[in-house]
Design an enzyme around this catalytic site. Structure first.
Site, short mmCIF file in Angstrom:
data_model
loop_
_atom_site.label_atom_id
_atom_site.label_comp_id
_atom_site.label_asym_id
_atom_site.label_seq_id
_atom_site.Cartn_x
_atom_site.Cartn_y
_atom_site.Cartn_z
N HIS A 183 0.86 -1.18 0.00
CA HIS A 183 0.00 0.00 0.00
C HIS A 183 0.89 1.23 0.00
O HIS A 183 1.65 1.48 0.95
CB HIS A 183 -0.93 -0.01 1.21
CG HIS A 183 -2.07 -0.98 1.08
ND1 HIS A 183 -2.65 -1.62 2.15
CD2 HIS A 183 -2.73 -1.46 -0.03
CE1 HIS A 183 -3.61 -2.42 1.72
NE2 HIS A 183 -3.68 -2.33 0.41
N GLU A 186 1.80 3.96 2.89
CA GLU A 186 2.26 3.50 4.20
C GLU A 186 3.79 3.54 4.26
O GLU A 186 4.47 2.51 4.29
CB GLU A 186 1.69 2.10 4.47
CG GLU A 186 0.15 2.12 4.49
CD GLU A 186 -0.50 0.74 4.41
OE1 GLU A 186 0.22 -0.28 4.48
OE2 GLU A 186 -1.74 0.68 4.25
N HIS A 307 2.70 -3.39 6.94
CA HIS A 307 1.69 -2.38 6.61
C HIS A 307 1.69 -1.30 7.69
O HIS A 307 2.43 -1.38 8.66
CB HIS A 307 0.30 -3.01 6.52
CG HIS A 307 0.06 -3.84 5.31
ND1 HIS A 307 -0.74 -3.42 4.26
CD2 HIS A 307 0.51 -5.07 4.96
CE1 HIS A 307 -0.77 -4.36 3.33
NE2 HIS A 307 -0.02 -5.37 3.72
N GLU A 382 0.80 -4.42 11.20
CA GLU A 382 0.35 -3.04 11.00
C GLU A 382 1.16 -2.20 11.99
O GLU A 382 0.97 -2.30 13.20
CB GLU A 382 -1.16 -2.90 11.27
CG GLU A 382 -2.04 -3.66 10.30
CD GLU A 382 -2.26 -2.92 8.99
OE1 GLU A 382 -1.77 -1.78 8.86
OE2 GLU A 382 -2.94 -3.48 8.10
#
Length: 426
Positions: A183, A186, A307, A382
């Site tokens: 992504h 990020e 992420h 994350e």
């Protein structure tokens, strides 16, 4: 002037205009940031219909779960329409920022000057793609017996998905695969991946030296290079690939993998940030990288995806709340890894299986690695910040790159130790 010359100059003028348009930076001056919360299925359906329906409203969160907060960045002219819609549906909302651009500008990311990376590459600033690639290339020259430059695939715009293999003896050893930056917005994910590369090569810490000595590492800091470049040149909050789909661009490369593709937690609208693409592996990025990973079948025992944000550690599955058959092992590794991440700075990570811990999300790389490639240990981090630290967690101050990466390496060290203890590297 001849007709042909007139047409030529007109065409050149048009191309120049297109070029200027493409280079224009997206700004969010006077855009509002709202947080909404659907309390029932009907309200959730209203938000789902809104997502991807206009480029004047950008969802920063997926619209998947009743009761979950959803952040939306809203153009000034669209605010009355949005508030009317939310009011009619009786959806609770809260204004978080009256000027989203100003709120973002207050976060100091600090991007390195172009062209100076290979000599001075460090983790007190963020880097553009070419500088990180130059640094990776320099490592292959600096450590020719240890570092091999590898190409994991290509992008729609023709860039390489570049990574490194780190193997200190060249012998067959258990393999660990790290994929970051799928992504585009990020930024902390690629930064953390390069930090780990550097530590594997240079650290004097015995536990980290053991990681470098005992495993073959395959690390790709940028799994979505086109999107990452676009975050630097045009739109800091761009998430997807850059494949054109009608008047919209890009598919979500972490909803595009060919394992239970588009069953849940993705969109069929090309304008949505969670657009699954027209088919599984429609994106050359996911197709080519998956082919590279498949070529390593049997050589990778642990797959890790980076992420941001919210400080979660996640494991399969995203398409169902059914748990993997070795879930007890996942839970054991999860417990060790989340305990280790908090030791240095008291940073708290939570998580679990994707579907229950955050939201349904089919077609991810980690699910594909586990379900299609039989990599029995597959995790997604994350990273920092926590979900309520900044007006948008996609912009993490550069001062946090090192601490975020240090605690991540602590966690991965514990993760590898636990995976080894459970026999997955045997």
């Amino acid at each position: 002037m001849s007709l042909n010359k007139s047409l030529l100059f007109a065409l050149l003028g048009l191309l120049a205009t297109i070029g200027l348009g493409q280079a224009e930076r997206v700004r969010y001056d006077n855009y509002r940031l709202y947080k909404a919360n659907a309390q029932n299925a009907d309200q959730l359906a209203v938000l789902k219909q809104l997502e991807g329906s206009t480029d004047s409203i950008m969802f920063l969160d997926g619209v998947h779960i009743v009761g979950a907060d959803v952040q939306m960045v809203v153009a000034p002219h669209k605010v009355p329409d949005l508030l009317e819609l939310l009011g009619k549906a009786e959806i609770k909302y809260e204004l978080q920022s009256k000027d989203f651009q100003q709120s973002m500008d207050e976060i100091e990311e600090k991007v390195a000057a172009k062209g100076r990376a290979s000599a001075e590459y460090n983790w007190v600033q963020y880097y553009e793609l070419d500088d990180t690639y130059a640094w990776l290339q320099s490592l292959a020259k600096q450590y020719p017996q240890i570092v091999t430059l590898i190409e994991g695939g290509k992008t729609y715009q023709g860039r390489s998905i570049l990574g490194v293999k780190i193997s200190k003896s060249g012998a067959e050893k258990p393999g660990i695969f790290i994929e970051a930056g799928i992504h585009a917005r990020e930024w902390i994910a690629p930064a953390a991946a390069t930090y780990i590369i550097n530590q594997l090569l240079t650290s004097d810490v015995e536990s980290v030296k053991q990681l470098g000595d005992n495993y073959n590492w395959y690390v790709f800091p940028h799994a979505n290079p086109d999107g990452f470049v676009y975050t630097h040149t045009n739109d800091r909050l761009w998430r997807k690939t850059r494949t054109p789909y009608g008047s919209c661009f890009g598919a979500d490369p972490n909803r595009n993998w060919g394992f239970h593709w588009n069953e849940v937690g993705a969109s069929n609208s090309a304008c949505s940030d969670t657009y699954a693409g027209p088919s599984a592996f429609s994106e050359i990025e996911t197709l080519s990288l998956s082919n590279y990973i498949a070529s390593l079948k049997g050589k990778i025992q642990l797959y890790v995806s980076f992420h941001a944000y919210s400080q979660y550690l996640l494991y399969p599955y995203g398409h169902t709340n059914s748990l993997p058959e070795n879930v007890k092992d996942f839970q054991q590794v999860f417990k060790a890894a989340t305990a280790a991440v908090s030791q240095r700075y008291n940073t708290k990570y939570t998580g679990g299986n994707v579907y229950d811990a955050i939201y349904p999300a089919a077609g991810s790389s980690t699910d594909w690695a586990y379900g299609a490639q039989d990599v029995r240990m597959s995790f997604c981090y994350e990273l920092r910040p926590s979900s309520n630290s900044y007006v948008t967690g996609f912009k993490l101050p550069a001062t946090q790159i090192i601490p975020a990466s240090e605690e991540l390496l602590d966690s991965i060290t514990a993760m590898v130790g636990e995976v080894k203890k459970l026999g997955y590297f045997d």
